[in-house]
Design a protein around this motif. Structure first.
Motif, PDB file in Angstrom:
ATOM      1  N   CYS A 135      -6.277   3.475   2.688  1.00  0.00           N
ATOM      2  CA  CYS A 135      -6.336   2.400   1.923  1.00  0.00           C
ATOM      3  C   CYS A 135      -7.655   2.845   1.159  1.00  0.00           C
ATOM      4  O   CYS A 135      -8.665   3.171   1.571  1.00  0.00           O
ATOM      5  CB  CYS A 135      -6.530   1.234   2.209  1.00  0.00           C
ATOM      6  SG  CYS A 135      -6.594  -0.200   1.081  1.00  0.00           S
ATOM      7  N   CYS A 144      -6.462  -3.158  -1.278  1.00  0.00           N
ATOM      8  CA  CYS A 144      -5.915  -4.216  -0.942  1.00  0.00           C
ATOM      9  C   CYS A 144      -6.800  -5.590  -0.702  1.00  0.00           C
ATOM     10  O   CYS A 144      -7.673  -5.284  -0.008  1.00  0.00           O
ATOM     11  CB  CYS A 144      -5.264  -4.271   0.523  1.00  0.00           C
ATOM     12  SG  CYS A 144      -4.110  -5.504   1.173  1.00  0.00           S
ATOM     13  N   HIS A 162       0.809  -1.206  -0.009  1.00  0.00           N
ATOM     14  CA  HIS A 162      -0.159   0.067  -0.113  1.00  0.00           C
ATOM     15  C   HIS A 162       0.975   1.285   0.035  1.00  0.00           C
ATOM     16  O   HIS A 162       0.529   2.212  -0.555  1.00  0.00           O
ATOM     17  CB  HIS A 162      -0.968   0.037   1.180  1.00  0.00           C
ATOM     18  CG  HIS A 162      -1.958   1.125   1.300  1.00  0.00           C
ATOM     19  ND1 HIS A 162      -1.679   2.136   2.139  1.00  0.00           N
ATOM     20  CD2 HIS A 162      -2.811   1.365   0.582  1.00  0.00           C
ATOM     21  CE1 HIS A 162      -2.532   3.058   2.052  1.00  0.00           C
ATOM     22  NE2 HIS A 162      -3.528   2.787   1.066  1.00  0.00           N
TER      23      HIS A 162
END
Length: 462
Positions: A386, A359, A347
């Motif tokens: 994320c 992810c 990431h």
């Protein structure tokens, strides 16, 4: 260049930058399987110390794979932006780490000046909290039918896989996901059978559902890029073009692709004009160990190969990129600790290189990991910013036979971190009554109508 040092009378030799990078990597089974990892923690620490003193310019002067032999290396060098690189050009790897942690500079402007090997190198000398803190500052926003990657947002891929690609089973999983607020990144199916008719059927199903309910999201059947190209020629409703990619030309060749094929697919999909607010339409998946699996890693460690795959992705301005971090198995990431570290590395590296990273927080059933490990990585990646995670019924993919994250996991992460879906999708969830105005699940009255509608699946174009 030779890198060496002596500690307590013992001499350590690292014959080139490629070897130094591999020895400096945090421990993982992929590098040990390939015979590349550090033999002791002393050797690892020493390699990290020596790597910290390497100039960032050295990665330009000493390519890990000669560009004459590898089109990914050529792409990396050709696309390197010297002007963007200038703010950090005089730094060593260690100084670059300090620069990043000090919060200096515009990371979005810096991204075109960074080579994947530079980013991989600095990640090797960072703690987990360092990877989180820097990645959190990297915001990468993309658009097709909604807006992904905005601050304070967390999106999900609704993954309704089915072991026989039964349209009714897939539609039931899609309904399940929608009722939990999942699917704003993409509704994406891994087909059990990658043949033209089967994939075309699934594309029609997704297109019908999205258009019938006016859902501001995009669809993808994760077929090989050549399948997507042929179906676009036949007029199939292709939103996103998917492909697994790797960090070397030879590894990509093992996937049956090269850069020119990806360019052809991107141009064809753009010509369809199916995006409503943007036209970023490539979807790439990666994962540490894929180059090793193909015996195409050129003695480069798994994490550096993974970062090089991001150079391929960056070339195509994708809507979505995700690392399927624990999918290959314990041969490459042995346990929960290794999976967590790899997920944070991937990431961080992807975001620093300017990619919209998600992810697949996952593990195989024979790995030394469990759902508690996935809860830990899920929470850490949420803090790190994320872009999106997977949403799978019960976190158990019944077609691919691995463990990931569920629709409930996304609700948990949004709740504890105050995150929301993509704005257009959020508005749809509220308008249809799945979410209330506080983004909590509604009173269930809409569920009855949707169940009734989805009960007529025989009417869908399948």
């Amino acid at each position: 260049m030779n890198y060496s040092a002596t500690v307590q009378g013992k001499s350590y030799q690292f014959r080139n930058l490629r070897t130094l990078m591999a020895k400096a990597s945090p421990r993982r089974s992929a590098d040990e399987l390939a015979g590349l990892g550090a033999e002791t923690e002393v050797e690892r620490a020493l390699a990290q110390r020596l790597l910290a003193d390497v100039s960032l310019r050295q990665f330009i002067e000493e390519p890990l794979i000669a560009p004459e032999q590898d089109e990914v290396s050529r792409l990396i060098l050709e696309r390197h932006d010297a002007a963007a690189f200038a703010p950090v050009a005089a730094l060593t790897v260690g100084e670059f780490r300090d620069w990043l942690l000090a919060g200096k500079g515009d990371l979005a402007a810096l991204a075109p000046g960074l080579m994947p090997e530079m980013v991989a190198a600095v990640s090797k000398i960072m703690r987990n909290q360092d990877l989180i803190a820097v990645a959190r500052r990297c915001r990468v926003v993309t658009r097709f039918r909604n807006t992904l990657g905005l601050p304070g947002r967390l999106s999900t891929r609704l993954q309704p896989n089915h072991p026989t690609d039964d349209p009714r089973g897939i539609a039931a999983s899609i309904l399940d996901g929608l009722l939990y607020g999942s699917g704003d990144a993409v509704i994406g199916i891994n087909p059990a059978t990658d043949n033209l008719q089967n994939v075309h059927t699934l594309l029609n199903l997704l297109d019908d559902i999205i258009s019938r309910y006016e859902i501001p999201t995009q669809s993808c059947v994760l077929a090989h890029v050549t399948t997507s190209i042929e179906l676009m020629r036949r007029g199939a409703p292709v939103d996103l073009v998917f492909q697994s990619i790797a960090g070397t030309e030879a590894a990509n060749r093992s996937f049956g692709i090269d850069l020119s094929l990806l360019r052809e697919a991107k141009a064809m999909a753009e010509a369809l004009g199916r995006g409503s607010i943007g036209n970023q339409l490539m979807y790439f998946e990666t994962g540490q160990g894929s180059a090793l699996s193909a015996n195409a890693h050129h003695d480069i460690d798994a994490q550096t190969c993974e970062a090089r795959a991001y150079a391929v992705a960056r070339e195509f301005s994708p809507l979505l990129v995700n690392t399927v971090v624990g999918f290959i198995g314990p041969e490459y990431l042995y346990d929960g600790k290794q999976i967590i570290r790899a997920g944070l590395e991937d990431h961080f590296c992807g975001k620093l290189l300017g990619l919209p990273m998600g992810c697949d927080i996952c593990y195989t059933n024979h790995a030394e990991a469990d759902q508690n490990d996935m809860d830990t990585l899920l929470t850490l990646l949420g803090v790190a910013g994320c872009n999106y995670i997977m949403g799978i019924p019960g976190a158990d993919d019944i077609m691919l036979a691995y463990q990931s994250t569920s629709f409930h996991d996304a609700l948990y992460l949004r709740e504890v971190l105050g995150l929301r879906p993509a704005p257009e999708f959020e508005a749809w969830l509220q308008a249809i009554g799945i979410f209330d105005q506080s983004n909590r699940l509604g009173d269930g009255r809409q569920e009855t109508r949707l169940l009734s509608d989805f009960g007529g699946l025989s009417e869908l174009t399948v």
